[in-house]
Design a protein around this motif. Structure first.
Motif, mmCIF file in Angstrom:
data_model
loop_
_atom_site.group_PDB
_atom_site.id
_atom_site.type_symbol
_atom_site.label_atom_id
_atom_site.label_comp_id
_atom_site.label_asym_id
_atom_site.label_seq_id
_atom_site.Cartn_x
_atom_site.Cartn_y
_atom_site.Cartn_z
ATOM 1 N N SER A 148 19.955 -56.851 -24.734
ATOM 2 C CA SER A 148 20.584 -57.667 -25.777
ATOM 3 C C SER A 148 20.250 -57.067 -27.140
ATOM 4 O O SER A 148 19.163 -56.525 -27.344
ATOM 5 C CB SER A 148 20.100 -59.112 -25.684
ATOM 6 O OG SER A 148 18.721 -59.142 -25.955
ATOM 7 N N SER A 149 21.206 -57.134 -28.042
ATOM 8 C CA SER A 149 21.029 -56.533 -29.357
ATOM 9 C C SER A 149 21.846 -57.294 -30.391
ATOM 10 O O SER A 149 22.880 -57.879 -30.069
ATOM 11 C CB SER A 149 21.486 -55.071 -29.317
ATOM 12 O OG SER A 149 21.745 -54.590 -30.614
ATOM 13 N N LYS A 150 21.357 -57.257 -31.623
ATOM 14 C CA LYS A 150 22.086 -57.914 -32.730
ATOM 15 C C LYS A 150 23.383 -57.165 -33.035
ATOM 16 O O LYS A 150 24.302 -57.705 -33.605
ATOM 17 C CB LYS A 150 21.214 -57.937 -33.984
ATOM 18 C CG LYS A 150 19.939 -58.738 -33.829
ATOM 19 C CD LYS A 150 19.136 -58.814 -35.120
ATOM 20 C CE LYS A 150 18.501 -57.481 -35.500
ATOM 21 N NZ LYS A 150 17.420 -57.035 -34.598
ATOM 22 N N VAL A 151 23.406 -55.891 -32.643
ATOM 23 C CA VAL A 151 24.588 -55.070 -32.938
ATOM 24 C C VAL A 151 25.540 -55.109 -31.740
ATOM 25 O O VAL A 151 25.196 -54.643 -30.644
ATOM 26 C CB VAL A 151 24.178 -53.611 -33.255
ATOM 27 C CG1 VAL A 151 25.400 -52.752 -33.545
ATOM 28 C CG2 VAL A 151 23.210 -53.584 -34.423
ATOM 29 N N ALA A 152 26.716 -55.651 -31.962
ATOM 30 C CA ALA A 152 27.666 -55.879 -30.863
ATOM 31 C C ALA A 152 27.990 -54.603 -30.092
ATOM 32 O O ALA A 152 28.041 -54.609 -28.857
ATOM 33 C CB ALA A 152 28.946 -56.507 -31.413
ATOM 34 N N GLU A 172 18.630 -59.089 -20.072
ATOM 35 C CA GLU A 172 17.954 -59.604 -21.264
ATOM 36 C C GLU A 172 17.501 -58.446 -22.148
ATOM 37 O O GLU A 172 17.559 -58.523 -23.377
ATOM 38 C CB GLU A 172 16.738 -60.448 -20.859
ATOM 39 C CG GLU A 172 17.107 -61.788 -20.244
ATOM 40 C CD GLU A 172 15.909 -62.449 -19.556
ATOM 41 O OE1 GLU A 172 14.753 -62.122 -19.908
ATOM 42 O OE2 GLU A 172 16.134 -63.293 -18.671
ATOM 43 N N ARG A 186 14.129 -49.296 -26.424
ATOM 44 C CA ARG A 186 13.968 -50.636 -25.866
ATOM 45 C C ARG A 186 13.044 -50.609 -24.641
ATOM 46 O O ARG A 186 12.201 -51.487 -24.459
ATOM 47 C CB ARG A 186 15.327 -51.235 -25.479
ATOM 48 C CG ARG A 186 15.234 -52.527 -24.719
ATOM 49 C CD ARG A 186 14.674 -53.674 -25.547
ATOM 50 N NE ARG A 186 15.722 -54.385 -26.242
ATOM 51 C CZ ARG A 186 15.584 -54.893 -27.463
ATOM 52 N NH1 ARG A 186 14.443 -54.754 -28.107
ATOM 53 N NH2 ARG A 186 16.575 -55.530 -28.035
ATOM 54 N N MET A 202 25.381 -53.627 -27.631
ATOM 55 C CA MET A 202 25.484 -54.498 -26.462
ATOM 56 C C MET A 202 26.569 -54.040 -25.502
ATOM 57 O O MET A 202 26.332 -53.876 -24.310
ATOM 58 C CB MET A 202 25.850 -55.929 -26.899
ATOM 59 C CG MET A 202 24.706 -56.811 -27.299
ATOM 60 S SD MET A 202 23.655 -57.373 -25.975
ATOM 61 C CE MET A 202 24.547 -58.746 -25.296
#
Length: 325
Positions: free
Chosen positions: A29-33, A26, A122, A36
């Protein structure tokens, strides 16, 4: 009787470990593929997850029964560890880690460095959620010291004058410090400050022993077992303890070969260097030091109340030593 990792170390915290694993997934997780996919790659390439296991065991050994926070801390520890590995691989220009292609080899240095930054950020993002100022301070200082250890190592590259004291400073930063954060952090979170010092000493000495053992294996193991190439440290001109000890135990031509190897790096004289290190008694000296550090680690644990968790931490220290017996 041989110690079994799963049975004698992991089993007491197996359910916490599974929960922690979920938290790591969890957490990355990131908005940027791309963030990830790179994070996933490096997290999955992880090894035994010794540091988070040590964190969970330490929390339980302090008498903590609700491990929700400790699971989060263990996930944070593993993310920090992963970040340092990603950055190390870039610094060392490594192509393989534990037999798998590194992030820098799979993508490139830029991506690896930035994703390493993301993982550190993070980790601190999650650390703030634990809402513990003492813990936050411990980790901020500790991560600075980890970075300093890495720079100190860089500074000692190609320096045959490096002493054992400097070597210990380097490994305290680059290896032992994160182990200390894992165990001491667990005591802070469990609100058992009286166990902080014992757990920090245990982890510090364990980390020293662990790194010395790793450096010994560089001369006695094969690439399969090691997950990296034999002589990698030598190629980078890193003065590890086997070389520092060999310099003290050799004279004349042999001494000069070791000196020159550290100064120039490269593996031109690799076979010769391995031979000299093995014959000089340097590895025996390193084994003695590893045993001393392990003994100190195990003695520190005696400050904690007796429990299966304390025993598991003791087993972990013994197991590390089994790698060179």
């Amino acid at each position: 009787m041989a110690i079994d990792f799963k049975q004698d170390i992991l089993a007491p915290v197996a359910t916490d470990f599974a929960a922690m694993d979920q938290l790591i997934n969890e957490g990355i997780s990131s908005k940027v593929a791309l963030v990830m996919s790179v994070s996933k790659h490096v997290v999955e390439a992880g090894g035994k997850r010794m540091r988070p296991i040590m964190c969970l065991l330490a929390a339980r050994a302090c008498g903590e029964t609700n491990l929700e926070h400790a699971q989060k801390l263990a996930a944070i520890i593993e993310m920090l560890h992963t970040a340092t590995l990603v950055h190390d691989d870039v610094v060392d220009e490594s192509g393989l880690r534990r037999g798998r292609p590194t992030a820098n080899a799979t993508w490139n240095n830029q991506t690896a460095v930035l994703v390493g930054d993301f993982l550190i950020s993070r980790a601190f993002d999650l650390l703030v959620d634990l809402n513990n100022m003492v813990l936050l301070k411990d980790f901020s200082t500790g991560t600075c010291e980890i970075a300093e250890g890495e720079v100190l190592q860089l500074q000692s590259q190609h320096q045959p004058e490096t002493t054992e004291a400097t070597y210990l400073d380097i490994i305290h930063g680059k290896t032992s410090r994160l182990f200390e954060l894992a165990t001491e952090g667990a005591a802070i979170l469990a609100n058992q400050p009286q166990y902080r010092e014992a757990l920090r000493k245990y982890a510090g000495h364990f980390g020293n022993a662990f790194q010395i053992i790793d450096d010994i294996l560089d001369y006695t193991s094969d690439a399969e077992t090691l997950g990296k190439n034999i002589g990698d440290d030598l190629m980078e001109g890193k003065p590890t303890l086997p070389l520092i000890a060999a310099l003290q135990k050799t004279f004349g031509a042999e001494h000069d070969i070791i000196r020159r190897s550290i100064t120039t790096g490269g593996t031109e004289h690799l076979d010769q260097v391995i031979q000299i290190v093995q014959n000089s008694g340097a590895l025996d000296y390193c084994r003695e030091r590893a045993v001393e550090e392990t003994t100190a680690a195990r003695e520190a644990l005696l400050q904690l109340p007796e429990s299966i968790y304390r025993q598991a931490l003791d087993n972990l220290a013994q197991l590390a030593l089994d790698r060179i017996q």
